[in-house]
Design an enzyme around this catalytic site. Structure first.
Site, PDB file in Angstrom:
ATOM      1  N   LEU A  67       0.851  -1.194   0.000  1.00  0.00           N
ATOM      2  CA  LEU A  67       0.000   0.000   0.000  1.00  0.00           C
ATOM      3  C   LEU A  67       0.886   1.243   0.000  1.00  0.00           C
ATOM      4  O   LEU A  67       1.937   1.272   0.660  1.00  0.00           O
ATOM      5  CB  LEU A  67      -0.897   0.020   1.242  1.00  0.00           C
ATOM      6  CG  LEU A  67      -1.879  -1.149   1.392  1.00  0.00           C
ATOM      7  CD1 LEU A  67      -2.810  -0.915   2.577  1.00  0.00           C
ATOM      8  CD2 LEU A  67      -2.683  -1.384   0.115  1.00  0.00           C
ATOM      9  N   GLY A  88       1.105  -5.399   0.888  1.00  0.00           N
ATOM     10  CA  GLY A  88       0.065  -5.370  -0.149  1.00  0.00           C
ATOM     11  C   GLY A  88       0.526  -6.020  -1.448  1.00  0.00           C
ATOM     12  O   GLY A  88      -0.297  -6.550  -2.204  1.00  0.00           O
ATOM     13  N   GLU A 141       3.029  -6.535   7.601  1.00  0.00           N
ATOM     14  CA  GLU A 141       2.158  -5.508   8.159  1.00  0.00           C
ATOM     15  C   GLU A 141       2.454  -5.256   9.640  1.00  0.00           C
ATOM     16  O   GLU A 141       2.572  -4.117  10.082  1.00  0.00           O
ATOM     17  CB  GLU A 141       0.667  -5.903   8.024  1.00  0.00           C
ATOM     18  CG  GLU A 141       0.062  -5.652   6.664  1.00  0.00           C
ATOM     19  CD  GLU A 141       0.475  -6.709   5.638  1.00  0.00           C
ATOM     20  OE1 GLU A 141       1.170  -7.680   5.992  1.00  0.00           O
ATOM     21  OE2 GLU A 141       0.103  -6.541   4.463  1.00  0.00           O
TER      22      GLU A 141
HETATM   23  C1  LIG Z   1      -4.790  -4.702   5.856  1.00  0.00           C
HETATM   24  C2  LIG Z   1      -3.735  -5.544   5.501  1.00  0.00           C
HETATM   25  C3  LIG Z   1      -3.548  -5.734   4.062  1.00  0.00           C
HETATM   26  C4  LIG Z   1      -2.607  -4.992   3.354  1.00  0.00           C
HETATM   27  C5  LIG Z   1      -1.899  -3.961   4.117  1.00  0.00           C
HETATM   28  C6  LIG Z   1      -0.751  -3.632   3.760  1.00  0.00           C
HETATM   29  C7  LIG Z   1       0.033  -2.578   4.412  1.00  0.00           C
HETATM   30  C8  LIG Z   1       1.093  -2.104   3.495  1.00  0.00           C
HETATM   31  O1  LIG Z   1       1.200  -2.529   2.371  1.00  0.00           O
HETATM   32  S1  LIG Z   1       2.072  -0.858   4.115  1.00  0.00           S
HETATM   33  C9  LIG Z   1       3.442  -0.803   2.997  1.00  0.00           C
HETATM   34  C10 LIG Z   1       4.405  -1.868   3.339  1.00  0.00           C
HETATM   35  N1  LIG Z   1       5.510  -1.836   2.412  1.00  0.00           N
HETATM   36  C11 LIG Z   1       6.736  -2.012   2.787  1.00  0.00           C
HETATM   37  O2  LIG Z   1       7.055  -2.221   3.931  1.00  0.00           O
HETATM   38  C12 LIG Z   1       7.788  -1.881   1.710  1.00  0.00           C
HETATM   39  C13 LIG Z   1       8.512  -0.589   1.817  1.00  0.00           C
HETATM   40  N2  LIG Z   1       9.454  -0.422   0.719  1.00  0.00           N
HETATM   41  C14 LIG Z   1      10.628  -1.093   0.634  1.00  0.00           C
HETATM   42  O3  LIG Z   1      10.991  -1.905   1.460  1.00  0.00           O
HETATM   43  C15 LIG Z   1      11.493  -0.745  -0.543  1.00  0.00           C
HETATM   44  O4  LIG Z   1      11.017   0.453  -1.094  1.00  0.00           O
HETATM   45  C16 LIG Z   1      11.502  -1.843  -1.632  1.00  0.00           C
HETATM   46  C17 LIG Z   1      12.294  -3.063  -1.141  1.00  0.00           C
HETATM   47  C18 LIG Z   1      10.100  -2.254  -2.042  1.00  0.00           C
HETATM   48  C19 LIG Z   1      12.224  -1.284  -2.883  1.00  0.00           C
HETATM   49  O5  LIG Z   1      13.510  -0.805  -2.527  1.00  0.00           O
HETATM   50  P1  LIG Z   1      14.286   0.175  -3.519  1.00  0.00           P
HETATM   51  O6  LIG Z   1      15.623   0.412  -2.902  1.00  0.00           O
HETATM   52  O7  LIG Z   1      14.244  -0.368  -4.903  1.00  0.00           O
HETATM   53  O8  LIG Z   1      13.426   1.512  -3.568  1.00  0.00           O
HETATM   54  P2  LIG Z   1      13.343   2.658  -2.460  1.00  0.00           P
HETATM   55  O9  LIG Z   1      14.436   3.630  -2.702  1.00  0.00           O
HETATM   56  O10 LIG Z   1      13.228   2.079  -1.113  1.00  0.00           O
HETATM   57  O11 LIG Z   1      11.930   3.323  -2.830  1.00  0.00           O
HETATM   58  C20 LIG Z   1      11.783   4.293  -3.860  1.00  0.00           C
HETATM   59  C21 LIG Z   1      10.878   5.390  -3.351  1.00  0.00           C
HETATM   60  O12 LIG Z   1       9.593   4.852  -3.073  1.00  0.00           O
HETATM   61  C22 LIG Z   1       9.230   5.091  -1.704  1.00  0.00           C
HETATM   62  N3  LIG Z   1       8.415   3.948  -1.235  1.00  0.00           N
HETATM   63  C23 LIG Z   1       8.795   2.678  -1.140  1.00  0.00           C
HETATM   64  N4  LIG Z   1       7.770   1.918  -0.712  1.00  0.00           N
HETATM   65  C24 LIG Z   1       6.733   2.759  -0.530  1.00  0.00           C
HETATM   66  C25 LIG Z   1       5.399   2.570  -0.099  1.00  0.00           C
HETATM   67  N5  LIG Z   1       4.898   1.371   0.213  1.00  0.00           N
HETATM   68  N6  LIG Z   1       4.588   3.651  -0.030  1.00  0.00           N
HETATM   69  C26 LIG Z   1       5.044   4.875  -0.357  1.00  0.00           C
HETATM   70  N7  LIG Z   1       6.314   5.120  -0.787  1.00  0.00           N
HETATM   71  C27 LIG Z   1       7.138   4.062  -0.866  1.00  0.00           C
HETATM   72  C28 LIG Z   1      10.560   5.185  -0.986  1.00  0.00           C
HETATM   73  O13 LIG Z   1      10.419   5.856   0.232  1.00  0.00           O
HETATM   74  C29 LIG Z   1      11.374   5.956  -2.007  1.00  0.00           C
HETATM   75  O14 LIG Z   1      10.965   7.316  -1.955  1.00  0.00           O
HETATM   76  P3  LIG Z   1      12.021   8.505  -2.168  1.00  0.00           P
HETATM   77  O15 LIG Z   1      12.575   8.320  -3.541  1.00  0.00           O
HETATM   78  O16 LIG Z   1      11.228   9.755  -1.995  1.00  0.00           O
HETATM   79  O17 LIG Z   1      13.058   8.341  -1.097  1.00  0.00           O
END
Ligand SMILES: CCCC/C=C/CC(=O)SCCNC(=O)CCNC(=O)[C@H](O)C(C)(C)COP(=O)(O)OP(=O)(O)OC[C@H]1O[C@@H](n2cnc3c(N)ncnc32)[C@H](O)[C@@H]1OP(=O)(O)O
Length: 289
Positions: free
Chosen positions: A94, A140, A163
């Site tokens: 998400l 997600g 999560e």
């Molecule tokens: C009710 C239950 C059902 C579902 C509920 C779900 C809850 C969720 O889904 S909460 C989100 C959980 N997601 C995560 O924990 C993943 C977080 N992201 C990462 O671990 C990494 O980004 C990655 C391994 C997926 C990719 O790594 P990579 O090095 O290629 O890219 P990054 O430099 O980390 O990311 C680029 C850019 O995007 C931003 N970002 C990453 N993930 C999210 C996200 N989920 N939402 C919003 N933004 C995200 C990250 O901060 C970077 O931003 P900047 O370029 O501004 O620094």
């Protein structure tokens, strides 16, 4: 919060979404958040999530995804392969900016109902579905993968439902989708620890079905999976799947409004906001190190 009005605008299909009636005006046509490629020869559709850089799941992406699922139902495709067009990430889950800081009720209710709708359409699709996990699939992202019928994954990536460490409680319909793939204690442990598994570990416990080394191999394995249904009448296959998944589907269909309210209440708790906030900050800070 007027959930019933929103739910009316989303579809609650009478026959497990076989009769798709949801219509929407894509708010993001210019961004092309979902790419669809139908192979006329094989009848297989490849659907690529395309929200750069990491396919975080936003309201607009969910709406477009639902529109695509409706189109595929109408086209009566032979099967769907769901993948990512982002480098190294299937979906980062998400979009955290939909949850933090303190989302407005109006935006959140629409976001959540379209997330529910996306899951319903994917989980109950009449055609066979394969997730080609061609990058990391946390939270997600993993929900999308486990809602498909078959999972292929490239080596050296991570998948799981993290999560809990992010301060979020997975909803019952997400837990049910996981239980359908990973029975028993492995599902509970994966949820409560929130541990992300690498490809090999995911294969060893049965979270994914096959490890593939490249896209070509993924398409060949998908074709083999779809071919297992070639001699099965489409309607009988679809109804068997939908009746088999009926309890999971009904659990959400009957509780859409309370599910959204509960999740919003949890998200808006100051301690939850604090955990999500520091998690988000650590994601941003990682880059600076
Ligand atoms: C009710 C239950 C059902 C579902 C509920 C779900 C809850 C969720 O889904 S909460 C989100 C959980 N997601 C995560 O924990 C993943 C977080 N992201 C990462 O671990 C990494 O980004 C990655 C391994 C997926 C990719 O790594 P990579 O090095 O290629 O890219 P990054 O430099 O980390 O990311 C680029 C850019 O995007 C931003 N970002 C990453 N993930 C999210 C996200 N989920 N939402 C919003 N933004 C995200 C990250 O901060 C970077 O931003 P900047 O370029 O501004 O620094």
């Amino acid at each position: 919060m007027n959930f019933s009005r929103l739910i009316k605008n989303c579809s609650i299909p009478s026959r497990w979404l076989l009769a798709n009636n949801i219509r929407y005006q894509s708010s993001s046509a210019a961004q092309n958040l979902i790419q669809v490629d139908i192979n006329e020869e094989t009848g297989v559709s490849v659907v690529s999530l395309n929200r750069k850089p990491v396919n975080s799941l936003s309201l607009e992406l969910f709406k477009d995804f639902c529109g695509v699922m409706d189109d595929l139902e109408r086209e009566k495709v032979r099967g769907m392969v769901l993948k990512s067009s982002c480098d190294n990430v299937f979906s980062s889950g998400l979009d955290i900016t939909e949850l933090y800081p303190n989302p407005s009720e109006e935006r959140f209710e629409a976001f959540w109902l379209w997330f529910q709708e996306s899951w319903l359409k994917l989980y109950a699709s009449s055609f066979p579905t394969v997730a080609f996990v061609n990058g990391h699939a946390p939270a997600g992202g993993c929900v999308f993968a486990i809602s498909c019928e078959y999972r292929l994954m490239l080596p050296y990536y991570k998948i799981g439902l993290n999560e809990a460490p992010v301060g979020i409680v997975a909803t019952e319909w997400v837990m049910n989708s996981l239980r359908a793939v990973l029975p028993g204690k492995n599902a509970e442990r994966l949820l409560t620890s929130g541990r992300l598994l690498d490809t090999q570990e995911a294969f060893d416990i049965g979270l994914i079905d096959q490890i593939v080394n490249n896209e070509e191999e993924a398409m060949a394995r998908s074709e083999e999976f779809f071919a297992t249904f070639d001699n099965v009448p489409k309607l009988a296959r679809a109804l068997t799947k939908q009746v088999y998944r009926k309890n999971d589907l009904n659990q959400l269909i009957k509780n859409r409004s309370s599910d959204a309210k509960q999740f919003l209440n949890h998200i808006l708790r100051p301690e939850t906001q604090k955990i999500i906030g520091s998690y988000f900050k650590s994601l941003k800070d990682r880059k600076k190190d």
